[in-house]
Motif scaffolding. Structure first.
Motif, PDB file in Angstrom:
ATOM      1  N   ASN A   1      27.494  32.476  10.187  1.00 26.04           N
ATOM      2  CA  ASN A   1      27.711  33.159  11.454  1.00 26.04           C
ATOM      3  C   ASN A   1      28.292  34.542  11.178  1.00 26.04           C
ATOM      4  O   ASN A   1      28.615  34.877  10.040  1.00 26.04           O
ATOM      5  N   VAL A   2      28.439  35.350  12.223  1.00 26.28           N
ATOM      6  CA  VAL A   2      28.869  36.739  12.030  1.00 26.28           C
ATOM      7  C   VAL A   2      30.227  36.821  11.344  1.00 26.28           C
ATOM      8  O   VAL A   2      30.412  37.573  10.379  1.00 26.28           O
ATOM      9  N   GLU A   3      31.184  36.058  11.835  1.00 24.18           N
ATOM     10  CA  GLU A   3      32.545  36.154  11.289  1.00 24.18           C
ATOM     11  C   GLU A   3      32.589  35.725   9.830  1.00 24.18           C
ATOM     12  O   GLU A   3      33.215  36.389   8.992  1.00 24.18           O
ATOM     13  N   ASP A   4      31.920  34.629   9.506  1.00 23.71           N
ATOM     14  CA  ASP A   4      31.917  34.164   8.120  1.00 23.71           C
ATOM     15  C   ASP A   4      31.227  35.169   7.202  1.00 23.71           C
ATOM     16  O   ASP A   4      31.663  35.397   6.070  1.00 23.71           O
ATOM     17  N   ALA A   5      30.135  35.760   7.688  1.00 24.94           N
ATOM     18  CA  ALA A   5      29.412  36.731   6.865  1.00 24.94           C
ATOM     19  C   ALA A   5      30.282  37.949   6.569  1.00 24.94           C
ATOM     20  O   ALA A   5      30.362  38.409   5.423  1.00 24.94           O
ATOM     21  N   LEU A   6      30.950  38.483   7.585  1.00 20.29           N
ATOM     22  CA  LEU A   6      31.801  39.659   7.371  1.00 20.29           C
ATOM     23  C   LEU A   6      33.046  39.301   6.560  1.00 20.29           C
ATOM     24  O   LEU A   6      33.538  40.125   5.769  1.00 20.29           O
ATOM     25  N   ASP A   7      33.561  38.086   6.715  1.00 19.64           N
ATOM     26  CA  ASP A   7      34.681  37.636   5.879  1.00 19.64           C
ATOM     27  C   ASP A   7      34.265  37.619   4.408  1.00 19.64           C
ATOM     28  O   ASP A   7      35.005  38.086   3.525  1.00 19.64           O
ATOM     29  N   ARG A   8      33.099  37.070   4.131  1.00 17.45           N
ATOM     30  CA  ARG A   8      32.630  36.998   2.741  1.00 17.45           C
ATOM     31  C   ARG A   8      32.375  38.390   2.179  1.00 17.45           C
ATOM     32  O   ARG A   8      32.584  38.637   0.991  1.00 17.45           O
TER      33      ARG A   8
ATOM     34  N   ALA B   1      26.277  42.987   1.405  1.00 15.18           N
ATOM     35  CA  ALA B   1      25.896  43.697   2.632  1.00 15.18           C
ATOM     36  C   ALA B   1      25.650  42.705   3.756  1.00 15.18           C
ATOM     37  O   ALA B   1      25.218  41.564   3.516  1.00 15.18           O
ATOM     38  N   VAL B   2      25.925  43.134   4.975  1.00  9.73           N
ATOM     39  CA  VAL B   2      25.677  42.332   6.176  1.00  9.73           C
ATOM     40  C   VAL B   2      25.079  43.256   7.225  1.00  9.73           C
ATOM     41  O   VAL B   2      25.554  44.375   7.417  1.00  9.73           O
TER      42      VAL B   2
END
Length: 316
Positions: A186-193, A201-202
């Motif tokens: 999800n968006v939050e997990d992707a940006l956290d990683r 990159a996201v």
């Protein structure tokens, strides 16, 4: 995370159905039953959602239409944009919901389809943003060749179009350009990683990026907006010219624009990642033409002539 996201979607559907179904019950009145309208929705708006859940999620829309307009609503099965446009032209549906860029693609072949309102998510129009870590020295997407990219679940297709077109301008498809494309976060997990340097990159839309900034300002400071897409037009509710008289069009427009003022409408809009229906903005027709020129339909149409973006298969 993908499984958790699906469970959250299912729970949201179940919570929404109870009041929605009650709202859909016929009113006890001696007045004649209202006329019915048939509505179709593009399949691309339900990316990452299983077919059985799509059918369930559409039930509250019938309740919303009845509550806001007094008209019963029959829903056609979701399909691709060109098939939906054909159904509207052949009088199989009276209203049709398209992603903005899809409407830009089909309107040349189906000029009788006219936009009624747009569906916005907090702000009018939308962009895709390619986000990297602040300390990374990349100055353009060309510097990300061979890196890992995340496209979060339920991302709208303008994010995928932006990535694919930019990669093709660099001489390869997205699947060839990136070492891996992760579409299970999800968006939050992707940006956290990304902040933790677990991927490079996201791509996210502007609303998701703003929400992350407000929710996690410290981690947001570790990130950098490398490049952005053009402005994409919002989702469109369209009708066939001549399908309704002016009074009915005004009734539909007014009912949709006030749907965020009732509980069923607010919940349904949230479920569909929207916040309100609004009138067309100034310059909307030009925006459709500009996005059609920037993302030619012939380049991104699938072999079946569907208007879903023809992106290269992501590497596992």
């Amino acid at each position: 995370m993908f499984a958790r996201g699906r469970r959250v979607f299912v729970i949201g559907i179940l919570l929404l159905l109870a009041p929605a179904l009650r709202a859909a019950e016929p009113e006890k009145s001696v007045a004649p039953a209202p006329s019915s309208i048939r509505l179709g929705i593009v399949r691309s708006l339900f990316r990452d959602i299983p077919e059985p859940l799509i059918k369930v999620s559409l039930i509250p829309f019938q309740a919303l239409m009845h509550e806001q307009t007094g008209l019963n609503c029959d829903l056609a099965s979701p399909t691709d944009a060109y098939d939906l446009a054909k159904k509207a032209t052949n009088h199989e549906v009276e209203l049709a919901v398209f992603q903005g860029f899809e409407f830009a693609w089909i309107r040349e072949n189906y000029p009788d389809l006219k936009p009624l309102v747009i569906a916005v998510n907090k702000h009018r129009n939308r962009k895709a943003h390619l986000i990297i870590r602040e300390v990374y020295t990349a100055t353009s997407m060309a510097d990300l060749k061979g890196k890992e990219l995340a496209i979060p679940t339920r991302s709208r297709d303008h994010c995928r179009l932006f990535v694919e077109r930019t990669c093709r301008e660099l001489g390869s498809s997205s699947g060839e350009f990136f070492s891996k494309i992760n579409e299970r976060l999800n968006v939050e997990d992707a940006l956290d990683r990304l902040a933790e340097n677990e991927l490079q990159a996201v791509v996210v839309d502007d609303v998701a990026l703003e929400c992350y900034r407000l929710r996690k300002p410290g981690r947001f400071e570790l990130l950098k907006d490398l490049c952005q897409s053009e402005w994409f037009p919002d989702t469109i509710v369209a009708y066939r010219s001549g399908a309704f008289d002016k009074a009915t069009l005004d009734r539909l427009r007014r009912g949709l624009k006030t749907s965020d003022q009732c509980s069923v409408g607010r919940q349904l809009l949230t479920l569909w990642m929207m916040t309100a229906f609004e009138d067309l903005p100034d310059g909307f027709d030009k925006m459709l033409g500009d996005i059609n020129n920037a993302y030619p339909r012939a380049t991104f149409l699938g072999k079946d002539n569907s208007a879903s973006p023809r992106l290269t298969k992501a590497k596992p």
